[in-house]
Design a protein around this motif. Structure first.
Motif, PDB file in Angstrom:
ATOM      1  N   LEU A 153      69.853 -12.999  38.835  1.00  0.00           N
ATOM      2  CA  LEU A 153      68.577 -12.434  39.257  1.00  0.00           C
ATOM      3  C   LEU A 153      68.714 -11.944  40.695  1.00  0.00           C
ATOM      4  O   LEU A 153      69.482 -12.516  41.477  1.00  0.00           O
ATOM      5  CB  LEU A 153      67.466 -13.485  39.180  1.00  0.00           C
ATOM      6  N   PRO A 154      68.005 -10.886  41.068  1.00  0.00           N
ATOM      7  CA  PRO A 154      68.118 -10.405  42.444  1.00  0.00           C
ATOM      8  C   PRO A 154      67.621 -11.441  43.435  1.00  0.00           C
ATOM      9  O   PRO A 154      66.763 -12.277  43.105  1.00  0.00           O
ATOM     10  CB  PRO A 154      67.241  -9.149  42.466  1.00  0.00           C
ATOM     11  N   ASP A 155      68.169 -11.393  44.625  1.00  0.00           N
ATOM     12  CA  ASP A 155      67.753 -12.286  45.703  1.00  0.00           C
ATOM     13  C   ASP A 155      66.794 -11.508  46.593  1.00  0.00           C
ATOM     14  O   ASP A 155      67.208 -10.644  47.366  1.00  0.00           O
ATOM     15  CB  ASP A 155      68.977 -12.754  46.489  1.00  0.00           C
ATOM     16  N   ILE A 156      65.522 -11.789  46.473  1.00  0.00           N
ATOM     17  CA  ILE A 156      64.474 -11.115  47.237  1.00  0.00           C
ATOM     18  C   ILE A 156      63.683 -12.200  47.956  1.00  0.00           C
ATOM     19  O   ILE A 156      63.176 -13.134  47.321  1.00  0.00           O
ATOM     20  CB  ILE A 156      63.557 -10.293  46.324  1.00  0.00           C
ATOM     21  N   GLY A 157      63.596 -12.112  49.277  1.00  0.00           N
ATOM     22  CA  GLY A 157      62.912 -13.167  50.008  1.00  0.00           C
ATOM     23  C   GLY A 157      62.684 -12.813  51.454  1.00  0.00           C
ATOM     24  O   GLY A 157      62.909 -11.688  51.904  1.00  0.00           O
ATOM     25  N   ARG A 158      62.243 -13.805  52.197  1.00  0.00           N
ATOM     26  CA  ARG A 158      62.013 -13.622  53.625  1.00  0.00           C
ATOM     27  C   ARG A 158      62.175 -14.941  54.343  1.00  0.00           C
ATOM     28  O   ARG A 158      62.008 -16.023  53.758  1.00  0.00           O
ATOM     29  CB  ARG A 158      60.637 -13.039  53.901  1.00  0.00           C
ATOM     30  N   ASP A 159      62.513 -14.861  55.617  1.00  0.00           N
ATOM     31  CA  ASP A 159      62.563 -15.997  56.523  1.00  0.00           C
ATOM     32  C   ASP A 159      61.894 -15.539  57.807  1.00  0.00           C
ATOM     33  O   ASP A 159      62.515 -14.879  58.647  1.00  0.00           O
ATOM     34  CB  ASP A 159      64.007 -16.425  56.765  1.00  0.00           C
ATOM     35  N   GLY A 160      60.615 -15.852  57.935  1.00  0.00           N
ATOM     36  CA  GLY A 160      59.859 -15.388  59.091  1.00  0.00           C
ATOM     37  C   GLY A 160      59.794 -13.866  59.131  1.00  0.00           C
ATOM     38  O   GLY A 160      59.349 -13.232  58.164  1.00  0.00           O
ATOM     39  N   PRO A 161      60.265 -13.252  60.223  1.00  0.00           N
ATOM     40  CA  PRO A 161      60.167 -11.793  60.339  1.00  0.00           C
ATOM     41  C   PRO A 161      61.289 -11.030  59.640  1.00  0.00           C
ATOM     42  O   PRO A 161      61.328  -9.803  59.707  1.00  0.00           O
ATOM     43  CB  PRO A 161      60.244 -11.572  61.855  1.00  0.00           C
ATOM     44  N   PHE A 166      55.940  -9.386  45.522  1.00  0.00           N
ATOM     45  CA  PHE A 166      57.136  -9.920  46.171  1.00  0.00           C
ATOM     46  C   PHE A 166      57.365 -11.376  45.773  1.00  0.00           C
ATOM     47  O   PHE A 166      58.496 -11.804  45.518  1.00  0.00           O
ATOM     48  CB  PHE A 166      56.939  -9.779  47.685  1.00  0.00           C
ATOM     49  N   THR A 167      56.293 -12.151  45.703  1.00  0.00           N
ATOM     50  CA  THR A 167      56.390 -13.590  45.471  1.00  0.00           C
ATOM     51  C   THR A 167      57.061 -13.977  44.157  1.00  0.00           C
ATOM     52  O   THR A 167      57.845 -14.938  44.131  1.00  0.00           O
ATOM     53  CB  THR A 167      54.997 -14.227  45.572  1.00  0.00           C
ATOM     54  N   PRO A 168      56.794 -13.290  43.028  1.00  0.00           N
ATOM     55  CA  PRO A 168      57.462 -13.704  41.784  1.00  0.00           C
ATOM     56  C   PRO A 168      58.974 -13.740  41.879  1.00  0.00           C
ATOM     57  O   PRO A 168      59.613 -14.632  41.297  1.00  0.00           O
ATOM     58  CB  PRO A 168      56.973 -12.656  40.775  1.00  0.00           C
ATOM     59  N   PHE A 169      59.582 -12.792  42.593  1.00  0.00           N
ATOM     60  CA  PHE A 169      61.029 -12.818  42.762  1.00  0.00           C
ATOM     61  C   PHE A 169      61.443 -13.843  43.811  1.00  0.00           C
ATOM     62  O   PHE A 169      62.443 -14.549  43.644  1.00  0.00           O
ATOM     63  CB  PHE A 169      61.553 -11.437  43.142  1.00  0.00           C
ATOM     64  N   ALA A 170      60.691 -13.939  44.898  1.00  0.00           N
ATOM     65  CA  ALA A 170      61.035 -14.914  45.933  1.00  0.00           C
ATOM     66  C   ALA A 170      61.011 -16.333  45.367  1.00  0.00           C
ATOM     67  O   ALA A 170      61.784 -17.206  45.793  1.00  0.00           O
ATOM     68  CB  ALA A 170      60.064 -14.787  47.101  1.00  0.00           C
ATOM     69  N   ALA A 171      60.148 -16.580  44.379  1.00  0.00           N
ATOM     70  CA  ALA A 171      60.016 -17.917  43.797  1.00  0.00           C
ATOM     71  C   ALA A 171      61.223 -18.316  42.964  1.00  0.00           C
ATOM     72  O   ALA A 171      61.405 -19.508  42.676  1.00  0.00           O
ATOM     73  CB  ALA A 171      58.753 -17.987  42.950  1.00  0.00           C
ATOM     74  N   THR A 204      65.369   0.529  44.050  1.00  0.00           N
ATOM     75  CA  THR A 204      64.198   1.271  44.529  1.00  0.00           C
ATOM     76  C   THR A 204      62.954   0.386  44.477  1.00  0.00           C
ATOM     77  O   THR A 204      62.124   0.391  45.392  1.00  0.00           O
ATOM     78  CB  THR A 204      63.998   2.536  43.689  1.00  0.00           C
ATOM     79  N   LEU A 205      62.819  -0.401  43.410  1.00  0.00           N
ATOM     80  CA  LEU A 205      61.713  -1.346  43.335  1.00  0.00           C
ATOM     81  C   LEU A 205      61.828  -2.393  44.428  1.00  0.00           C
ATOM     82  O   LEU A 205      60.829  -2.750  45.069  1.00  0.00           O
ATOM     83  CB  LEU A 205      61.683  -2.023  41.965  1.00  0.00           C
ATOM     84  N   GLY A 206      63.048  -2.909  44.652  1.00  0.00           N
ATOM     85  CA  GLY A 206      63.237  -3.914  45.692  1.00  0.00           C
ATOM     86  C   GLY A 206      62.740  -3.433  47.039  1.00  0.00           C
ATOM     87  O   GLY A 206      62.067  -4.170  47.776  1.00  0.00           O
ATOM     88  N   ALA A 215      56.038 -12.284  33.558  1.00  0.00           N
ATOM     89  CA  ALA A 215      55.679 -11.572  34.789  1.00  0.00           C
ATOM     90  C   ALA A 215      56.914 -10.938  35.426  1.00  0.00           C
ATOM     91  O   ALA A 215      56.874  -9.780  35.880  1.00  0.00           O
ATOM     92  CB  ALA A 215      55.002 -12.531  35.767  1.00  0.00           C
ATOM     93  N   LEU A 216      58.022 -11.676  35.461  1.00  0.00           N
ATOM     94  CA  LEU A 216      59.258 -11.126  36.003  1.00  0.00           C
ATOM     95  C   LEU A 216      59.747  -9.945  35.164  1.00  0.00           C
ATOM     96  O   LEU A 216      60.198  -8.924  35.703  1.00  0.00           O
ATOM     97  CB  LEU A 216      60.333 -12.214  36.056  1.00  0.00           C
ATOM     98  N   PHE A 217      59.660 -10.092  33.859  1.00  0.00           N
ATOM     99  CA  PHE A 217      60.116  -9.041  32.950  1.00  0.00           C
ATOM    100  C   PHE A 217      59.341  -7.750  33.188  1.00  0.00           C
ATOM    101  O   PHE A 217      59.927  -6.668  33.346  1.00  0.00           O
ATOM    102  CB  PHE A 217      59.941  -9.532  31.515  1.00  0.00           C
ATOM    103  N   HIS A 218      58.034  -7.827  33.235  1.00  0.00           N
ATOM    104  CA  HIS A 218      57.220  -6.623  33.400  1.00  0.00           C
ATOM    105  C   HIS A 218      57.343  -6.037  34.807  1.00  0.00           C
ATOM    106  O   HIS A 218      57.304  -4.806  34.974  1.00  0.00           O
ATOM    107  CB  HIS A 218      55.763  -6.914  33.055  1.00  0.00           C
TER     108      HIS A 218
END
Length: 426
Positions: free
Chosen positions: A349-357, A390-395, A373-375, A98-101
């Motif tokens: 791996l890229p760091d993609i995530g969130r903390d509240g807002p 978003f979730t696959p990278f955040a995980a 651009t995808l990020g 999933a991450l690869f695709h």
């Protein structure tokens, strides 16, 4: 941090299309989403949000595109720094696949945006070639091509030494050709994203450095020296130039300087060096990478440097690595030389995530030309309530560096020494 890295002396700056200036923020205002950073991540997020009707305020500390998105090698390398084989080994076929695709979709997103918004950025989908510096690399290439094929991607092919040397006139033991790769003018691409975002309704402000990110009930406030932006959500897209504005984000990346040159115009326009006009990089950990430019030069980047401080003469620093890769270019004139900061993470791996807002995406680890651009698109989707991509990278968010920001500099020096030794000894 980029001030001493000679952006204005870059080939990109010399060949960029004219772009409008964007006034600095001069008053207090409100938006649905406030974005920090005017590179491809921030601009892609702004474009995708504005197209969905959100009010967007983007704040850039300097000028649009003057970070990594306007000065990198412009190489379109499908996927992540970790290939299909490593992703499956680390996360299993389902999650790794999933991450690869998802990462592969970055290339298609860039191609689509270029076509849809008429972005003139010299896009060449001629492939990306990784050359083997060790005979054993061919086994790794075959393993990677097989792993990608098992995940349904058949764009990889292994070249033996004669075929690789016919594709690029540089010593190698073979190569791995990705037919989905290519190259483009990264600054013109970024400026094109800015134009498209502005047309869609996003408000862009240059010379508007955010000095503080404040959380309040119901959202955030971004402070600059001349005004504030109150928003329901904030996107942090400063990557290696972010600094300590957000401690969580800052601790996950290590900014590493990299240096690039372009030669004088070559007699054959570089056709004898790279007949197929692919983007090329080698298999070293400290990667050398190169490609032809539309005006007949060779763009070459890389080289080992054990200090994060820029060399006094960037052209002289890069020259021996260029001439080692292309002995026939010994003594060639160098027309442009510049540098930039790349952010790497512990996991690559890229760091993609969130903390509240507060949402963020950075740490593309040398693959950011299209991943950025995808990020931005993933951040926009998450801000609008859809976290399915978003979730696959955040995980799989990377952990911080041991010792935090204080020890990253010494760790960088030690790491460069170690990997330079490994590149030499195999």
């Amino acid at each position: 941090m980029n001030d001493s890295l000679a952006f204005d002396q870059s080939w990109y700056a010399a060949t960029a299309h004219a772009a409008p200036a964007h006034a600095a923020l001069a008053s207090d205002c409100q938006a649905d989403v406030a974005i920090i950073g005017g590179g491809a991540t921030g601009l892609s997020a702004a474009l995708h949000l504005a197209q969905q009707g959100a009010s967007v305020m983007l704040l850039e500390a300097g000028r649009i595109g003057h970070g990594a998105s306007g000065r990198n090698g412009g190489q379109i390398i499908p996927g992540l720094r970790l290939g299909a084989a490593d992703l499956v080994a680390r996360f299993g076929a389902e999650q790794g696949g999933a991450l690869f695709h998802l990462a592969l979709s970055a290339r298609d997103l860039v191609v689509d945006l270029v076509a849809r918004h008429g972005i003139a950025c010299d896009l060449e989908l001629t492939g990306h070639l990784t050359t083997a510096v060790r005979p054993s690399d061919l086994d790794d290439f075959a393993h990677e091509a097989d792993a990608a094929a098992k995940l349904g991607y058949h764009g990889l092919s292994v070249l033996d030494a004669p075929a690789a040397q016919a594709a690029v006139a540089s010593p190698s033991h073979g190569g791995l050709l990705d037919a989905g790769g290519g190259h483009f003018h990264t600054l013109n691409h970024t400026l094109g994203l800015a134009r498209a975002a502005a047309v869609a309704g996003a408000q862009l402000h240059e010379h508007s450095a955010v000095t503080r990110l404040e959380r309040r009930a119901g959202g955030v406030v971004l402070h600059t020296s001349a005004g504030r932006v109150t928003a329901a959500q904030a996107i942090v897209a400063g990557d290696a130039l972010l600094g300590p504005l957000n401690a969580r984000v800052h601790s996950r990346i290590m900014p590493v300087a990299n240096y690039i040159v372009t030669t004088d115009v070559l007699p054959d326009g570089g056709a004898g060096l790279i007949p197929g006009n692919q983007a090329v990089s080698d298999s070293r950990f400290v990667v050398n990478y190169f490609r032809r430019t539309p005006d007949g030069r060779l763009m070459f980047g890389g080289g080992e440097r054990y200090s994060p401080r820029p060399p006094a003469d960037m052209a002289a620093f890069v020259r021996p690595f260029l001439e080692r890769s292309f002995p026939m270019l010994a003594g060639v004139g160098i027309a442009h030389a510049w540098g930039g900061l790349v952010s790497i993470t512990r996991s690559r791996l890229p760091d993609i995530g969130r903390d509240g807002p507060v949402l963020w995406a950075h740490g593309y680890s040398g693959q950011g030309a299209v991943l950025s651009t995808l990020g931005g698109a993933l951040l926009a989707e998450a801000a609008l309530g859809d976290e399915s991509r978003f979730t696959p990278f955040a995980a799989v968010a990377p952990s911080g560096f041991p010792g935090g920001a204080l020890l990253r500099g010494p760790l960088h020096v030690l790491g460069m020494l170690w990997y330079a030794l490994r590149d030499r000894t195999g």
